[in-house]
Design a protein around this motif. Structure first.
Motif, PDB file in Angstrom:
ATOM      1  N   LYS A   1       0.830  -1.202   0.000  1.00  0.00           N
ATOM      2  CA  LYS A   1       0.000   0.000   0.000  1.00  0.00           C
ATOM      3  C   LYS A   1       0.865   1.252   0.000  1.00  0.00           C
ATOM      4  O   LYS A   1       0.601   2.212  -0.726  1.00  0.00           O
ATOM      5  N   PHE A   2       1.894   1.257   0.844  1.00  0.00           N
ATOM      6  CA  PHE A   2       2.799   2.403   0.880  1.00  0.00           C
ATOM      7  C   PHE A   2       3.501   2.582  -0.465  1.00  0.00           C
ATOM      8  O   PHE A   2       3.635   3.708  -0.964  1.00  0.00           O
ATOM      9  N   LEU A   3       3.964   1.486  -1.047  1.00  0.00           N
ATOM     10  CA  LEU A   3       4.690   1.560  -2.314  1.00  0.00           C
ATOM     11  C   LEU A   3       3.805   2.097  -3.430  1.00  0.00           C
ATOM     12  O   LEU A   3       4.217   2.978  -4.205  1.00  0.00           O
ATOM     13  N   ILE A   4       2.577   1.595  -3.509  1.00  0.00           N
ATOM     14  CA  ILE A   4       1.647   2.072  -4.542  1.00  0.00           C
ATOM     15  C   ILE A   4       1.303   3.541  -4.317  1.00  0.00           C
ATOM     16  O   ILE A   4       1.251   4.342  -5.259  1.00  0.00           O
ATOM     17  N   GLY A   5       1.087   3.914  -3.063  1.00  0.00           N
ATOM     18  CA  GLY A   5       0.789   5.315  -2.755  1.00  0.00           C
ATOM     19  C   GLY A   5       1.934   6.241  -3.119  1.00  0.00           C
ATOM     20  O   GLY A   5       1.719   7.339  -3.665  1.00  0.00           O
ATOM     21  N   LEU A   6       3.163   5.814  -2.847  1.00  0.00           N
ATOM     22  CA  LEU A   6       4.330   6.636  -3.182  1.00  0.00           C
ATOM     23  C   LEU A   6       4.491   6.778  -4.691  1.00  0.00           C
ATOM     24  O   LEU A   6       4.830   7.864  -5.189  1.00  0.00           O
ATOM     25  N   ILE A   7       4.238   5.702  -5.424  1.00  0.00           N
ATOM     26  CA  ILE A   7       4.341   5.767  -6.890  1.00  0.00           C
ATOM     27  C   ILE A   7       3.299   6.733  -7.453  1.00  0.00           C
ATOM     28  O   ILE A   7       3.598   7.549  -8.348  1.00  0.00           O
ATOM     29  N   ILE A   8       2.083   6.667  -6.932  1.00  0.00           N
ATOM     30  CA  ILE A   8       1.024   7.572  -7.407  1.00  0.00           C
ATOM     31  C   ILE A   8       1.386   9.020  -7.091  1.00  0.00           C
ATOM     32  O   ILE A   8       1.238   9.919  -7.937  1.00  0.00           O
ATOM     33  N   MET A   9       1.859   9.277  -5.882  1.00  0.00           N
ATOM     34  CA  MET A   9       2.247  10.642  -5.507  1.00  0.00           C
ATOM     35  C   MET A   9       3.392  11.150  -6.380  1.00  0.00           C
ATOM     36  O   MET A   9       3.412  12.327  -6.773  1.00  0.00           O
ATOM     37  N   TYR A  10       4.340  10.270  -6.690  1.00  0.00           N
ATOM     38  CA  TYR A  10       5.495  10.690  -7.495  1.00  0.00           C
ATOM     39  C   TYR A  10       5.065  11.100  -8.905  1.00  0.00           C
ATOM     40  O   TYR A  10       5.430  12.186  -9.389  1.00  0.00           O
ATOM     41  N   PHE A  11       4.282  10.265  -9.575  1.00  0.00           N
ATOM     42  CA  PHE A  11       3.877  10.579 -10.937  1.00  0.00           C
ATOM     43  C   PHE A  11       2.887  11.750 -10.972  1.00  0.00           C
ATOM     44  O   PHE A  11       2.891  12.536 -11.934  1.00  0.00           O
ATOM     45  N   PHE A  12       2.072  11.862  -9.936  1.00  0.00           N
ATOM     46  CA  PHE A  12       1.153  13.001  -9.882  1.00  0.00           C
ATOM     47  C   PHE A  12       1.922  14.311  -9.728  1.00  0.00           C
ATOM     48  O   PHE A  12       1.576  15.325 -10.351  1.00  0.00           O
ATOM     49  N   SER A  13       2.962  14.304  -8.886  1.00  0.00           N
ATOM     50  CA  SER A  13       3.782  15.506  -8.719  1.00  0.00           C
ATOM     51  C   SER A  13       4.538  15.840 -10.001  1.00  0.00           C
ATOM     52  O   SER A  13       4.710  17.011 -10.349  1.00  0.00           O
ATOM     53  N   LYS A  14       4.995  14.797 -10.720  1.00  0.00           N
ATOM     54  CA  LYS A  14       5.664  15.040 -11.987  1.00  0.00           C
ATOM     55  C   LYS A  14       4.713  15.651 -13.014  1.00  0.00           C
ATOM     56  O   LYS A  14       5.099  16.507 -13.816  1.00  0.00           O
ATOM     57  N   GLY A  15       3.457  15.206 -12.989  1.00  0.00           N
ATOM     58  CA  GLY A  15       2.479  15.773 -13.899  1.00  0.00           C
ATOM     59  C   GLY A  15       2.169  17.226 -13.604  1.00  0.00           C
ATOM     60  O   GLY A  15       1.924  18.029 -14.524  1.00  0.00           O
ATOM     61  N   LEU A  16       2.194  17.594 -12.326  1.00  0.00           N
ATOM     62  CA  LEU A  16       1.918  18.983 -11.965  1.00  0.00           C
ATOM     63  C   LEU A  16       3.029  19.929 -12.388  1.00  0.00           C
ATOM     64  O   LEU A  16       2.803  21.141 -12.465  1.00  0.00           O
ATOM     65  N   GLU A  17       4.229  19.410 -12.660  1.00  0.00           N
ATOM     66  CA  GLU A  17       5.323  20.266 -13.098  1.00  0.00           C
ATOM     67  C   GLU A  17       5.056  20.902 -14.460  1.00  0.00           C
ATOM     68  O   GLU A  17       5.627  21.949 -14.786  1.00  0.00           O
TER      69      GLU A  17
END
Length: 249
Positions: free
Chosen positions: A76-92
């Motif tokens: 759960k932590f790993l999936i959540g971190l991956i989602i947060m990472y790609f979402f932050s990259k998209g906001l750039e």
């Protein structure tokens, strides 16, 4: 009838949650809470002043620690971190002013502090009596001991109560919408406040029956010695701390 049904439904949910927690406790968590507390302090320095490589190393160690206790939580932590990472990259690549900038900053802060949050999750797997025994062996006694132990054990309890409130809203036909935040806050906060007051009464009775008012020397039956896994984690933590300090100077 509705009140009786909701009470019985809540009791069933609570029993399932308690059984789930006991199932994790029976796995005999390998890591001593002393090691977790020490790693939290060490990683607090590493994630703030360390390099990205040291941050990734601390993140991997944290995920391995939680995986040794609960693989499901680690995933759960790993999936959540991956989602947060790609979402932050998209906001750039999105220009949205202060709102987008605030969301981006919060995601970056959450990702950077994620090793600490993951380690804090492990502490909730231990029983309250075990945490109290460990804190007492560390020289933390009295009311502070009880407060720290209950803090880490109360967070999963709040999650359970929120799940009960969510189920109750579904049964009554209430729908939560992001476009009506005040109504959503009212539907969640008022029942949660009532449930927390009920929990506080239960905790008070439990603490009194465990002899908190007794001023003499207290004993315990828990084994709180460090094992080989703890020594390895301490060694890795010291290496990461040394690398972070070396970067400063």
């Amino acid at each position: 009838m509705e009140i009786i049904f909701m009470e019985n439904f809540s009791q069933v949910k609570l029993k399932k949650a308690i059984c789930k927690v006991n199932k994790v406790d029976k796995k005999n968590v390998r890591i001593n809470p002393k090691t977790i507390f020490g790693l939290i302090l060490i990683f607090s320095i590493v994630v703030l002043v360390g390099s990205n490589n040291l941050y990734y190393a601390s993140l991997i160690i944290s995920l391995l620690c939680v995986a040794s206790t609960s693989i499901k939580s680690a995933l759960k932590f790993l999936i959540g971190l991956i989602i947060m990472y790609f979402f932050s990259k998209g906001l750039e690549y999105i220009y949205g002013g202060i709102l987008v900038g605030s969301i981006y900053s919060m995601l970056k802060i959450g990702l950077r502090l994620s090793p600490i949050f993951i380690l804090a999750r492990i502490i909730s797997f231990y029983s309250t009596s075990y945490l109290i025994s460990v804190l007492r062996s560390m020289g933390i006694k009295g009311n502070l001991n009880i407060a720290i132990a209950l803090l880490f054990r109360l967070l999963p309890e709040i999650k359970i109560r929120l799940s009960e409130i969510r189920d109750g809203l579904k049964i009554r036909g209430f729908r939560i919408s992001f476009f009506h935040p005040i109504k959503a806050f009212e539907l969640y906060f008022v029942p949660l406040l009532y449930k927390c007051l009920h929990i506080s009464d239960t905790l008070t009775c439990s603490i009194l029956t465990k002899g908190i008012e007794y001023n003499g020397e207290k004993s315990n039956f828990h084994k709180i010695k460090l094992n080989i896994f703890d020594y390895i984690l301490w060694l890795l933590g010291i290496v990461l701390l040394g690398g972070s300090i070396w970067k400063i100077f």
